[in-house]
Design an enzyme around this catalytic site. Structure first.
Site, short mmCIF file in Angstrom:
data_model
loop_
_atom_site.label_atom_id
_atom_site.label_comp_id
_atom_site.label_asym_id
_atom_site.label_seq_id
_atom_site.Cartn_x
_atom_site.Cartn_y
_atom_site.Cartn_z
N ASP A 47 28.47 -62.63 -58.10
CA ASP A 47 28.73 -63.81 -57.29
C ASP A 47 27.63 -64.82 -57.48
O ASP A 47 26.51 -64.49 -57.84
CB ASP A 47 28.81 -63.36 -55.83
CG ASP A 47 29.03 -64.52 -54.90
OD1 ASP A 47 30.10 -65.12 -54.98
OD2 ASP A 47 28.13 -64.82 -54.11
N ASP A 52 31.55 -72.14 -56.86
CA ASP A 52 31.66 -70.86 -56.16
C ASP A 52 32.59 -69.89 -56.87
O ASP A 52 33.80 -70.12 -56.93
CB ASP A 52 32.17 -71.11 -54.74
CG ASP A 52 32.12 -69.86 -53.88
OD1 ASP A 52 31.49 -68.88 -54.31
OD2 ASP A 52 32.73 -69.87 -52.80
#
Ligand SMILES: *[C@@H]1O[C@H](CO)[C@@H](O)[C@H](O)[C@H]1NC(C)=O
Ligand SMILES: *[C@@H]1O[C@H](CO)[C@@H](O)[C@H](O)[C@H]1NC(C)=O
Ligand SMILES: *[C@@H]1O[C@H](CO)[C@@H](O)[C@H](O)[C@H]1NC(C)=O
Length: 375
Positions: free
Chosen positions: A255, A79
């Protein structure tokens, strides 16, 4: 001085009962569907090292991380939108002689889901030549929305860890990237991410070699908050065919979540530009009439004077992946969706996995910039 000579990503697609998972780990994201992602190229003294990632049900990438000695291996979601590393949401944390309780509790709330538990120092094995000692990790004792995975390896900026410990609420937790550098395991805090598109569940192991040394376009991390808390950048514009989707320099983030999200007013332009397209409230995905597909246009983002284009295929979810994305068969869904708030809030787009399947991304902590190259 930095070299991005090679990146290998081993892509394994697996069927998963967690296929309807659309949880976000992105703190502050107003929307769900931020399952995470894949990488890691790290430059060691002996050259770039890659940690392989596995595509799980098309929408998230995990990597196998060993914790303890002897290590127990956990499937952790990679992440870039968070920075705590933890395990325990699937396979329980197995303590060994290298596991040192810190006396701190940890609690992180994500866009969707959370975990809380106890913080330890432990040995963390990312690859045979990347063994971190005394990495601070969380043992998740209570949690929500981590079906099918054991936790997260957080490779976002370290400041995202502030306020997650107690009683030491003002302490930042050195990330895996921080420790790789401080322990001399890598030279630069530079992370390369490449998402190899998953083409089918039977896709077992594609190996990709990428060479980008001179082809990277860099853009500084934005000064605009809240995007600046993350891997935030400004795009100067975005167009879809003759439509202007993002008219002016705007901050958002890069992201590892699966979708590409646009502020609602930007998304409205995109939606209007595709005849008959509508937002499906069940999935949060755009539903596109088959008759409109042949006339679809590339979605272009201008970043640091370069145009980065998502072609039509990059905007569409392959129909055999519909159920993995929470949809139903027989429909055509797209990956571009709305953020849930209008622009002007300092985080007006999220460029996710479907963009990064087209562009190799480099997250450069040392120079505070993000780079992109054609794949
Ligand atoms: C974790 O943080 C959330 C939000 O700040 C709070 O509501 C919750 O009570 C905390 N949980 C624990 C176990 O500390
Ligand atoms: C890890 O940290 C503990 C506690 O701070 C310390 O006693 C130990 O020596 C450290 N181990 C290494 C290998 O640095
Ligand atoms: C980045 O975008 C924000 C709006 O989101 C704007 O206020 C800021 O001036 C932009 N920065 C640059 C360098 O263009």
């Amino acid at each position: 001085m930095r070299s991005f000579a090679a990146l290998f990503v081993v892509l394994l697609t697996t069927s998963s009962s967690a296929s309807s998972r659309t949880g976000t780990y992105l703190k502050g994201s107003p929307d769900a569907d931020r399952a995470r992602a894949a990488f890691l190229k790290l430059r060691t003294a002996s050259g770039p090292t890659t940690v392989p990632a596995t595509n799980l049900a098309y929408v998230q990438y995990t990597t196998s991380v060993g914790i303890g000695n002897p290590p127990t291996y956990y499937n952790l979601v990679v992440d870039t939108g968070s920075s705590n590393t933890f395990c325990g949401t699937g396979t329980p944390y197995v303590r060994t002689s290298t596991s040192i309780p810190t006396g701190e509790a940890v609690n992180v709330t994500y866009g969707t889901g959370y975990f809380s538990g106890l913080e330890y120092l432990d040995q963390v094995t990312l690859a045979a030549n990347l063994v971190i000692t005394n990495q601070s990790i969380g043992d998740a004792l209570s949690y929500a929305d981590f079906q099918g995975v054991d936790g997260i390896v957080g490779v976002g900026p370290v400041d995202l860890t502030l306020g997650t410990l107690s009683p030491d609420t003002n302490a930042a937790i050195p990330t895996v990237m921080n420790n790789l550098v401080s322990q001399g395991l890598i030279e630069n805090q530079v992370l390369g991410v490449y998402f190899a598109p998953a083409t089918s569940y039977s896709d077992t192991s594609s190996l990709h070699r990428l060479q980008y040394e001179s082809e990277l376009t860099y853009v500084p991390v934005t000064m605009t908050y809240p995007a600046a808390y993350y891997w935030g950048i400004n795009v100067t514009s975005s167009t879809y065919g003759t439509y202007t989707v993002i008219p002016t320099s705007t901050a958002g983030i890069v992201d590892t979540g699966p979708r590409v999200l646009l502020a609602d007013d930007f998304f409205a332009v995109y939606l209007k530009a595709i005849p008959g397209a509508k937002l499906d409230s069940n999935t949060g995905l755009i539903e596109i009439p088959p008759s409109s597909i042949s006339s679809m246009q590339p979605l272009d983002f201008t970043i640091a004077d370069q145009v980065f284009s998502m072609d039509v295929a990059a905007q569409l979810i392959p129909t055999d992946q519909n159920t993995a994305w929470g949809g139903v068969s027989g429909k055509q869904y797209g990956v571009v969706a709305n953020l849930g708030s209008n622009s002007g809030e300092g985080l007006d787009f999220i460029i996710g996995q479907k963009f990064m399947e087209r562009y190799y991304a480099v997250f450069d902590t040392d120079a505070n910039r993000v780079g992109f190259a054609q794949t």
